[in-house]
Design a protein around this motif. Structure first.
Motif, PDB file in Angstrom:
ATOM      1  N   GLY A   1      -8.217 -31.588  14.096  1.00 24.42           N
ATOM      2  CA  GLY A   1      -8.813 -30.720  13.097  1.00 24.42           C
ATOM      3  C   GLY A   1      -9.755 -29.677  13.658  1.00 24.42           C
ATOM      4  N   GLY A   2      -9.773 -29.486  14.980  1.00 21.43           N
ATOM      5  CA  GLY A   2     -10.679 -28.514  15.548  1.00 21.43           C
ATOM      6  C   GLY A   2     -10.026 -27.643  16.585  1.00 21.43           C
ATOM      7  N   GLY A   3      -8.714 -27.740  16.710  1.00 18.39           N
ATOM      8  CA  GLY A   3      -8.027 -26.914  17.672  1.00 18.39           C
ATOM      9  C   GLY A   3      -8.008 -27.527  19.046  1.00 18.39           C
ATOM     10  N   PRO A   4      -7.291 -26.893  19.973  1.00 21.24           N
ATOM     11  CA  PRO A   4      -7.121 -27.459  21.309  1.00 21.24           C
ATOM     12  C   PRO A   4      -8.356 -27.369  22.190  1.00 21.24           C
ATOM     13  CG  PRO A   4      -6.093 -25.309  21.168  1.00 21.24           C
ATOM     14  CD  PRO A   4      -6.550 -25.655  19.783  1.00 21.24           C
ATOM     15  N   ASP A   5      -9.434 -26.659  21.709  1.00 19.40           N
ATOM     16  CA  ASP A   5     -10.606 -26.454  22.553  1.00 19.40           C
ATOM     17  C   ASP A   5     -11.754 -27.383  22.179  1.00 19.40           C
ATOM     18  OD1 ASP A   5     -10.895 -25.262  20.095  1.00 19.40           O
ATOM     19  OD2 ASP A   5     -12.092 -23.572  20.836  1.00 19.40           O
ATOM     20  N   LEU A   6     -11.459 -28.534  21.618  1.00 19.53           N
ATOM     21  CA  LEU A   6     -12.517 -29.474  21.245  1.00 19.53           C
ATOM     22  C   LEU A   6     -13.298 -29.968  22.460  1.00 19.53           C
ATOM     23  CD1 LEU A   6     -11.105 -31.888  18.504  1.00 19.53           C
ATOM     24  CD2 LEU A   6     -12.904 -30.189  18.281  1.00 19.53           C
ATOM     25  N   GLY A   7     -12.622 -30.093  23.572  1.00 16.27           N
ATOM     26  CA  GLY A   7     -13.263 -30.687  24.734  1.00 16.27           C
ATOM     27  C   GLY A   7     -12.939 -32.167  24.805  1.00 16.27           C
ATOM     28  N   ARG A   8     -12.956 -32.705  26.003  1.00 13.34           N
ATOM     29  CA  ARG A   8     -12.447 -34.054  26.203  1.00 13.34           C
ATOM     30  C   ARG A   8     -13.289 -35.112  25.506  1.00 13.34           C
ATOM     31  NH1 ARG A   8     -14.875 -36.786  30.639  1.00 13.34           N
ATOM     32  NH2 ARG A   8     -16.413 -35.522  31.751  1.00 13.34           N
TER      33      ARG A   8
ATOM     34  N   GLN B   1     -26.155 -37.097  22.547  1.00  9.68           N
ATOM     35  CA  GLN B   1     -25.250 -36.036  23.013  1.00  9.68           C
ATOM     36  C   GLN B   1     -24.002 -35.970  22.156  1.00  9.68           C
ATOM     37  OE1 GLN B   1     -24.022 -36.371  27.115  1.00  9.68           O
ATOM     38  NE2 GLN B   1     -22.660 -34.599  27.016  1.00  9.68           N
ATOM     39  N   LEU B   2     -23.479 -37.145  21.747  1.00  9.64           N
ATOM     40  CA  LEU B   2     -22.293 -37.160  20.897  1.00  9.64           C
ATOM     41  C   LEU B   2     -22.596 -36.507  19.556  1.00  9.64           C
ATOM     42  CD1 LEU B   2     -19.353 -38.087  20.580  1.00  9.64           C
ATOM     43  CD2 LEU B   2     -20.216 -40.244  19.661  1.00  9.64           C
ATOM     44  N   ASP B   3     -23.754 -36.822  18.971  1.00  6.91           N
ATOM     45  CA  ASP B   3     -24.129 -36.187  17.707  1.00  6.91           C
ATOM     46  C   ASP B   3     -24.265 -34.680  17.871  1.00  6.91           C
ATOM     47  OD1 ASP B   3     -24.185 -38.017  15.607  1.00  6.91           O
ATOM     48  OD2 ASP B   3     -26.083 -38.876  16.273  1.00  6.91           O
ATOM     49  N   ARG B   4     -24.822 -34.255  18.994  1.00  8.05           N
ATOM     50  CA  ARG B   4     -24.988 -32.825  19.227  1.00  8.05           C
ATOM     51  C   ARG B   4     -23.627 -32.131  19.312  1.00  8.05           C
ATOM     52  NH1 ARG B   4     -28.014 -33.299  23.134  1.00  8.05           N
ATOM     53  NH2 ARG B   4     -26.624 -32.979  24.909  1.00  8.05           N
ATOM     54  N   LEU B   5     -22.670 -32.771  19.985  1.00 11.17           N
ATOM     55  CA  LEU B   5     -21.336 -32.188  20.091  1.00 11.17           C
ATOM     56  C   LEU B   5     -20.675 -32.069  18.709  1.00 11.17           C
ATOM     57  CD1 LEU B   5     -19.975 -34.047  23.252  1.00 11.17           C
ATOM     58  CD2 LEU B   5     -20.614 -31.637  23.082  1.00 11.17           C
ATOM     59  N   PHE B   6     -20.827 -33.100  17.890  1.00 15.04           N
ATOM     60  CA  PHE B   6     -20.239 -33.051  16.552  1.00 15.04           C
ATOM     61  C   PHE B   6     -20.916 -31.993  15.691  1.00 15.04           C
ATOM     62  CE2 PHE B   6     -18.019 -36.996  17.444  1.00 15.04           C
ATOM     63  CZ  PHE B   6     -16.910 -36.923  16.613  1.00 15.04           C
TER      64      PHE B   6
ATOM     65  N   PHE C   1     -18.608 -29.311  14.212  1.00 15.85           N
ATOM     66  CA  PHE C   1     -18.238 -29.550  12.817  1.00 15.85           C
ATOM     67  C   PHE C   1     -19.370 -29.326  11.820  1.00 15.85           C
ATOM     68  CE2 PHE C   1     -15.470 -32.425  15.344  1.00 15.85           C
ATOM     69  CZ  PHE C   1     -14.237 -31.870  15.017  1.00 15.85           C
ATOM     70  N   GLY C   2     -20.594 -29.187  12.316  1.00 13.21           N
ATOM     71  CA  GLY C   2     -21.710 -28.956  11.399  1.00 13.21           C
ATOM     72  C   GLY C   2     -22.290 -30.213  10.792  1.00 13.21           C
ATOM     73  N   HIS C   3     -21.911 -31.386  11.309  1.00 13.28           N
ATOM     74  CA  HIS C   3     -22.474 -32.639  10.821  1.00 13.28           C
ATOM     75  C   HIS C   3     -22.441 -33.677  11.939  1.00 13.28           C
ATOM     76  CE1 HIS C   3     -18.115 -32.841   9.279  1.00 13.28           C
ATOM     77  NE2 HIS C   3     -18.154 -33.564  10.363  1.00 13.28           N
TER      78      HIS C   3
ATOM     79  N   HIS D   1     -18.975 -37.545  10.218  1.00 10.01           N
ATOM     80  CA  HIS D   1     -17.581 -37.203  10.486  1.00 10.01           C
ATOM     81  C   HIS D   1     -16.691 -38.428  10.327  1.00 10.01           C
ATOM     82  CE1 HIS D   1     -14.588 -34.409  12.200  1.00 10.01           C
ATOM     83  NE2 HIS D   1     -14.045 -35.502  12.720  1.00 10.01           N
ATOM     84  N   TRP D   2     -17.162 -39.553  10.848  1.00 12.91           N
ATOM     85  CA  TRP D   2     -16.385 -40.792  10.754  1.00 12.91           C
ATOM     86  C   TRP D   2     -16.263 -41.246   9.304  1.00 12.91           C
ATOM     87  CZ3 TRP D   2     -17.473 -45.647  14.289  1.00 12.91           C
ATOM     88  CH2 TRP D   2     -16.287 -46.374  14.438  1.00 12.91           C
TER      89      TRP D   2
END
Length: 334
Positions: free
Chosen positions: A222-229, A261-266, A270-272, A277-278
């Protein structure tokens, strides 16, 4: 003077018995069958020389697909010799419930084939039918991503290859459906007819190359191929671990980063937060199950890791502005 085309046809390298269930999806059926056709002959002559197939129904009447297209059956279980085939390929119905509902009519045929050593291939929801018939014990199963959680809940002792679009496990082959039927057909044909013949016709089908069984669907994220690993792995874990008791912190640990860091990436993507998201993913799955099945709210709550029907109903209303009962009464919506 005779030519090569006048000579008797050789024995095919592989012979398949195809059994579409009522209300089957045309996409995987047509994709699989057309791949066989391209590989079956030289050029585009469509003769069944190198691979051959027969359509079988439990009755002689045509089988109607989910789109209303009728397919004529060439054989029934009483008229066919199972020993004349190398595989029995079953195409699932449009819904899981419909596939499961055929266990009494199609289950005996599948059990008879398995007892005679005929490898079984389940495409799309047909895996649910094989599992219900007791024919997937000790096997790993590839499923459409939308049905992974439901399958695990219904058949907790059967291992799910959740990151595969098809899976070869000894005398059982399972496929997630859709265009993955092409990829699985190429692998199957490669084992019997050779790689060159298995790849034949892909360009005509506008397919660059077959995908490996572990192909990752970028469209799922849902975010395209550039989400990052990191985000790709986190979202994949969320989608396949709804009922496993994992936390956002444990997901962050699995992918090798901290919770913050995971929250920051989301939030950046995604803005949340990762938790929100989960939760949205859980509610999307719950909404689909509510509107596409007759399972109880308690069962669906267990599938998505919410624990009880009250929690599910409360979150459902918050996300969709209506109750699960009202959504179910409105019928299926994709």
């Amino acid at each position: 003077m005779s030519t090569a085309n006048d000579r008797p046809l050789q024995r095919p390298d592989v012979r398949l018995l195809l059994m579409p269930l009522p209300d089957f999806a045309l996409l995987p059926f047509g994709a699989f069958l057309d791949k066989l056709r391209f590989s079956a002959d030289e050029a585009d002559r469509s003769r069944q020389r190198y691979c051959a197939w027969t359509l079988m129904g439990v009755e002689s009447a045509p089988v109607v697909s989910s789109s209303g297209v009728q397919v004529t059956m060439e054989a029934t279980p009483d008229s066919v010799d199972l020993a004349a085939f190398d595989y029995l390929v079953v195409f699932g119905s449009r819904t899981v419930q419909a596939s499961l509902g055929h266990v009494h009519t199609h289950g005996p045929v599948l059990r008879q084939a398995a007892a005679r050593g005929l490898p079984l291939v389940a495409i799309d929801n047909a895996s649910f039918l094989l599992a219900e018939a007791g024919l997937l014990k000790g096997r790993r199963v590839a499923l459409h991503w939308r049905h992974v959680t439901e399958f695990r809940h219904a058949f907790p002792r059967i291992a799910v290859a959740s990151e595969q679009i098809y899976c070869f496990d000894r005398d059982r082959i399972t496929c997630a459906g859709g265009t993955a039927a092409i990829d699985m057909a190429v692998e199957l044909l490669s084992r019997h007819c050779g790689r060159e013949r298995a790849f034949k016709g892909l360009a005509d089908m506008l397919v660059d190359e077959p995908r490996h069984q572990g192909h990752h669907l970028q469209s799922m994220e849902g975010g395209g191929p550039d989400l990052g690993r990191h985000l790709v792995r986190a979202v994949a874990l969320m989608r396949t671990s709804m009922a496993d008791g994992l936390t956002v912190a444990s997901i962050a640990e699995r992918i090798g980063i901290g919770r913050r860091q995971l929250d920051r990436l989301f939030t950046e993507r995604f803005g949340h937060s990762a938790h929100n998201h989960w939760t949205a993913m859980r509610m999307e799955h719950a909404h689909w199950r509510v509107t596409h099945s007759h399972h109880s709210l308690s069962a669906i709550a267990d599938e998505v890791g919410l624990g009880n029907a009250s929690s599910l109903a409360r979150l459902f209303r918050r996300h969709y502005g209506t109750s699960p009962g009202a959504a179910r009464a409105g019928g299926p919506r994709d």
